[in-house]
Design an enzyme around this catalytic site. Structure first.
Site, PDB file in Angstrom:
ATOM      1  N   LEU A   3       0.889  -1.162   0.000  1.00 22.89           N
ATOM      2  CA  LEU A   3       0.000   0.000   0.000  1.00 22.89           C
ATOM      3  C   LEU A   3       0.922   1.206   0.000  1.00 22.89           C
ATOM      4  CD1 LEU A   3      -3.024  -0.356   2.479  1.00 22.89           C
ATOM      5  CD2 LEU A   3      -3.093   0.114   0.037  1.00 22.89           C
ATOM      6  N   ASP A   4       0.647   2.172  -0.859  1.00 16.54           N
ATOM      7  CA  ASP A   4       1.511   3.346  -0.964  1.00 16.54           C
ATOM      8  C   ASP A   4       1.672   4.038   0.386  1.00 16.54           C
ATOM      9  OD1 ASP A   4       1.684   2.882  -3.677  1.00 16.54           O
ATOM     10  OD2 ASP A   4       0.034   4.231  -4.159  1.00 16.54           O
ATOM     11  N   TYR A   5       2.768   4.763   0.517  1.00 14.88           N
ATOM     12  CA  TYR A   5       3.067   5.529   1.730  1.00 14.88           C
ATOM     13  C   TYR A   5       1.916   6.454   2.099  1.00 14.88           C
ATOM     14  CZ  TYR A   5       5.720   8.761   4.752  1.00 14.88           C
ATOM     15  OH  TYR A   5       6.160   9.530   5.804  1.00 14.88           O
TER      16      TYR A   5
END
Length: 227
Positions: free
Chosen positions: A104-106
């Site tokens: 999951l992206d930052y």
């Protein structure tokens, strides 16, 4: 225990990684019930079969661990980070070595699975298994009918079309417009990039489901074990 592939049993016993265990088997270093086995994938039952590596019995088979985490924004989906940012692994207080299933992206939040089961990770992340991932995305404006149609059928991204996805508008709020997005693939920053190509900004992105596992009411930043 039921019969499992020999390399998986060896990896579960902490002998080496599954790929290294396959190499050990092919090299004739592994025996089952006194007979050398050289074919990776051979099914064995560790509760019934005597398994040795280089003549030494393997240790106990550790049970696999499965965790669901409600990942916050500002946490990286890795086991470590050279920039010193908090990681999803550091949020799980368990005495086992876990890895995130995909990313999951930052700057994204929501459901993230962590496990030490490499086979499950492969089945959840490889595109050929077509595992659905469902998101809630907050856009800066209502997507047009043409934008929705293009998003659903596929958009050229990095010289390749995205797979068909389901996208629908859920509600308008003072913050923006919430849409539901269901994907079968997970290319890097795919939802944000497709939205940008169609002329919209993603202000917030939350993963709420992966396969049959839903985020539900799990609080932000909390985790719980799964069977």
């Amino acid at each position: 225990m039921s019969a499992e592939r020999l390399q998986k049993v060896l990896a579960s016993a902490g002998i080496a990684s599954r790929r290294e265990c396959e190499e050990m088997i092919a090299a004739g270093r592994v025996s089952v019930n006194g007979k050398v086995v050289v074919v990776p994938g051979t099914r064995v039952d560790p509760a019934q079969d005597a398994i040795t590596v280089d003549g030494q019995p393997i240790g106990a088979i550790n049970p696999r661990t499965y965790v669901i985490l409600h990942k916050p924004v500002g946490v990286v989906s890795t086991a470590s980070d050279p920039q010193g940012r908090p990681t999803v692994v550091s949020m799980i207080d368990l005495p086992v070595r876990l890895f995130p299933v995909g990313r999951l992206d930052y700057d994204s939040e929501g459901l993230l699975l962590l496990t030490d089961d490499g086979e499950l990770t492969q089945r959840l992340t490889h595109p050929s298994f077509q595992v659905e991932k469902e998101y809630r995305a907050l856009l800066n404006d209502v997507p047009s009918a043409d934008a929705l149609r293009e998003w659903r059928t596929g958009v050229m991204l990095d010289d390749a079309p995205t797979a068909p996805a389901w996208v629908e508008v859920l509600e308008r709020t003072d913050e923006g417009v919430w849409v539901r997005v269901v994907l079968h693939e997970g290319r890097k920053r795919q939802i944000r990039e497709v939205a940008r190509l169609l002329g919209y900004d993603v202000l917030r992105l939350i993963r709420v489901r992966e396969g049959p596992v839903a985020l539900g009411a799990l609080p932000l930043g909390e985790w719980r074990p799964l069977t």
